[in-house]
Design a protein around this motif. Structure first.
Motif, PDB file in Angstrom:
ATOM      1  N   TYR A  16     -11.859  -2.901  -9.395  1.00  0.00           N
ATOM      2  CA  TYR A  16     -11.251  -1.990 -10.365  1.00  0.00           C
ATOM      3  C   TYR A  16     -11.362  -0.531  -9.931  1.00  0.00           C
ATOM      4  O   TYR A  16     -10.582   0.313 -10.387  1.00  0.00           O
ATOM      5  CB  TYR A  16     -11.929  -2.152 -11.733  1.00  0.00           C
ATOM      6  CG  TYR A  16     -11.680  -3.481 -12.393  1.00  0.00           C
ATOM      7  CD1 TYR A  16     -10.387  -3.904 -12.675  1.00  0.00           C
ATOM      8  CD2 TYR A  16     -12.728  -4.315 -12.737  1.00  0.00           C
ATOM      9  CE1 TYR A  16     -10.159  -5.117 -13.274  1.00  0.00           C
ATOM     10  CE2 TYR A  16     -12.514  -5.534 -13.339  1.00  0.00           C
ATOM     11  CZ  TYR A  16     -11.220  -5.937 -13.611  1.00  0.00           C
ATOM     12  OH  TYR A  16     -10.994  -7.141 -14.198  1.00  0.00           O
ATOM     13  N   VAL A  55       1.614   6.942  -6.671  1.00  0.00           N
ATOM     14  CA  VAL A  55       0.579   7.928  -6.996  1.00  0.00           C
ATOM     15  C   VAL A  55       1.086   9.344  -6.737  1.00  0.00           C
ATOM     16  O   VAL A  55       0.860  10.259  -7.538  1.00  0.00           O
ATOM     17  CB  VAL A  55      -0.700   7.650  -6.178  1.00  0.00           C
ATOM     18  CG1 VAL A  55      -1.702   8.784  -6.344  1.00  0.00           C
ATOM     19  CG2 VAL A  55      -1.317   6.324  -6.594  1.00  0.00           C
ATOM     20  N   PHE A  91       2.342   1.778  -3.468  1.00  0.00           N
ATOM     21  CA  PHE A  91       1.372   2.281  -4.436  1.00  0.00           C
ATOM     22  C   PHE A  91       1.068   3.751  -4.178  1.00  0.00           C
ATOM     23  O   PHE A  91       0.954   4.553  -5.118  1.00  0.00           O
ATOM     24  CB  PHE A  91       0.086   1.454  -4.365  1.00  0.00           C
ATOM     25  CG  PHE A  91      -0.888   1.746  -5.469  1.00  0.00           C
ATOM     26  CD1 PHE A  91      -0.674   1.256  -6.745  1.00  0.00           C
ATOM     27  CD2 PHE A  91      -2.002   2.538  -5.228  1.00  0.00           C
ATOM     28  CE1 PHE A  91      -1.566   1.536  -7.763  1.00  0.00           C
ATOM     29  CE2 PHE A  91      -2.898   2.816  -6.239  1.00  0.00           C
ATOM     30  CZ  PHE A  91      -2.679   2.304  -7.513  1.00  0.00           C
ATOM     31  N   LYS A  92       0.951   4.135  -2.899  1.00  0.00           N
ATOM     32  CA  LYS A  92       0.700   5.540  -2.582  1.00  0.00           C
ATOM     33  C   LYS A  92       1.879   6.418  -2.994  1.00  0.00           C
ATOM     34  O   LYS A  92       1.685   7.548  -3.460  1.00  0.00           O
ATOM     35  CB  LYS A  92       0.425   5.689  -1.092  1.00  0.00           C
ATOM     36  CG  LYS A  92      -0.915   5.090  -0.669  1.00  0.00           C
ATOM     37  CD  LYS A  92      -1.119   5.193   0.842  1.00  0.00           C
ATOM     38  CE  LYS A  92      -2.449   4.565   1.255  1.00  0.00           C
ATOM     39  NZ  LYS A  92      -2.655   4.596   2.724  1.00  0.00           N
ATOM     40  N   ILE A 140      -5.566   6.877  -7.941  1.00  0.00           N
ATOM     41  CA  ILE A 140      -4.712   7.614  -8.876  1.00  0.00           C
ATOM     42  C   ILE A 140      -5.385   8.900  -9.357  1.00  0.00           C
ATOM     43  O   ILE A 140      -4.793   9.976  -9.346  1.00  0.00           O
ATOM     44  CB  ILE A 140      -4.342   6.725 -10.085  1.00  0.00           C
ATOM     45  CG1 ILE A 140      -3.492   5.536  -9.621  1.00  0.00           C
ATOM     46  CG2 ILE A 140      -3.563   7.534 -11.131  1.00  0.00           C
ATOM     47  CD1 ILE A 140      -3.216   4.525 -10.714  1.00  0.00           C
ATOM     48  N   PRO A 179      -7.892   1.158  -7.468  1.00  0.00           N
ATOM     49  CA  PRO A 179      -6.687   1.839  -7.966  1.00  0.00           C
ATOM     50  C   PRO A 179      -6.972   3.095  -8.768  1.00  0.00           C
ATOM     51  O   PRO A 179      -6.231   4.070  -8.662  1.00  0.00           O
ATOM     52  CB  PRO A 179      -6.010   0.762  -8.836  1.00  0.00           C
ATOM     53  CG  PRO A 179      -7.101  -0.194  -9.198  1.00  0.00           C
ATOM     54  CD  PRO A 179      -8.030  -0.198  -8.036  1.00  0.00           C
ATOM     55  N   ASP A 195       0.830  -1.210   0.000  1.00  0.00           N
ATOM     56  CA  ASP A 195       0.000   0.000   0.000  1.00  0.00           C
ATOM     57  C   ASP A 195       0.862   1.257   0.000  1.00  0.00           C
ATOM     58  O   ASP A 195       0.561   2.235  -0.698  1.00  0.00           O
ATOM     59  CB  ASP A 195      -0.926   0.008   1.218  1.00  0.00           C
ATOM     60  CG  ASP A 195      -2.006  -1.058   1.132  1.00  0.00           C
ATOM     61  OD1 ASP A 195      -2.241  -1.555   0.018  1.00  0.00           O
ATOM     62  OD2 ASP A 195      -2.596  -1.399   2.178  1.00  0.00           O
TER      63      ASP A 195
END
Length: 304
Positions: free
Chosen positions: A159, A39, A35-36, A166, A162, A32
């Protein structure tokens, strides 16, 4: 009963061994966090990259919504008639759109039609080249097929996570989620259609000295068009089904109304909007099927 059996067996056989919770928490936290961080680093770049989609979707939506209803209805009916060449489908389209307008859902239907149109065009642009690549390379097919399996079996709500992280809430995140959900049939059926082209036809093309690109564009794609049209049909159907889910992140239209009806338990509103979605789905389904049958007959004449 189970506890009685387990009392006579080792604990390892009765309780499934799992990874230590601290390790799982560390793994989830690292994923996590990564991914952050992605972004934060590339979010602005990705927003800029998808800005043309926002402009195109807004332009098409404004065109559909602002156009006089009678002009749009006549244009849509003409397109359906030219594509399907079936008087029953044309008459059904006209009557269905009149009924949608009479119950006050015309503008929401135009918003949904704009969204589905853009999603379908994007799925075609993305799906056909990938399908061609899979048809021309067994290695590419072995790599892409598992990805498509995951995309088609993943719950549609997943779906949204994400794309919202973003891009935030809005139409473009919903559009991207719909395309991801709807593009696998386009890829699979393009691949299938090209692979099903008769080898004797390809050998004849080779005998005439056709290059690889000439065989693709002059032989394989024309003969695969009926199957590709089936892929477009399935993509439209899946886009319509996903529009309701995507309404959770800011996509308007009929899906938003269905979501509000569920939230507030408005049975009639949900039923009317559901019927409007069904009507649109049937129109596109019957039209694309009729066009696919025409292509099939044309292909059989050429092949014969």
């Amino acid at each position: 009963m189970a506890s009685g059996i387990c009392s006579y067996l080792p604990e390892l056989l009765c309780s499934f061994p799992s990874i230590d919770n601290s390790l799982l928490r560390a793994f989830k936290k690292s994923v996590d966090g990564g991914f952050k961080a992605f972004v934060r680093a590339y979010g602005d770049i990705l927003d800029t990259a998808v800005q043309p989609l926002q402009w195109f979707l807004n332009w098409l939506q404004d065109l559909f919504v602002d156009a006089p209803w009678i002009i749009f209805l006549l244009a849509l009916t003409a397109v359906i008639h030219i594509t399907g060449r079936d008087a029953r489908i044309t008459a059904g389209t006209f009557l269905a759109m009149i009924a949608i307008g009479l119950v006050g859902l015309w503008e929401d239907t135009m918003v949904t039609l704009a969204m589905v149109t853009v999603c379908t065009l994007m799925a075609i642009v993305i799906g056909i080249p990938i399908g061609i690549l899979m048809a021309r390379s067994d290695r590419a097919q072995s790599v892409v097929n598992p990805i498509l399996d995951v995309m088609q079996t993943m719950p549609s709500f997943v779906y949204l996570i994400p794309v919202v992280m973003i891009f935030g809430i809005g139409k473009v995140p919903g559009l991207i989620a719909v395309v991801i959900y709807a593009v696998p049939p386009m890829i699979r059926l393009t691949n299938l259609g090209i692979r099903l082209v008769d080898r004797e036809v390809l050998e004849a093309a080779d005998a005439f000295g056709s290059s690889s690109s000439q065989k693709l564009f002059n032989v394989q794609i024309p003969l695969a068009l009926p199957t590709i049209m089936a892929g477009i049909n399935q993509t439209i159907m899946m886009s319509l089904s996903m529009v309701v889910v995507a309404s959770m992140i800011g996509v308007g239209g009929l899906g938003k109304n269905v979501l509000q009806a569920i939230t507030n338990q408005f049975f009639t509103i949900g039923l009317l909007n559901g019927f409007a979605l069904v009507a649109i789905a049937i129109i596109f389904d019957r039209t694309s099927q009729a066009y696919g049958k025409r292509l099939q007959k044309h292909t059989e004449v050429i092949h014969g």
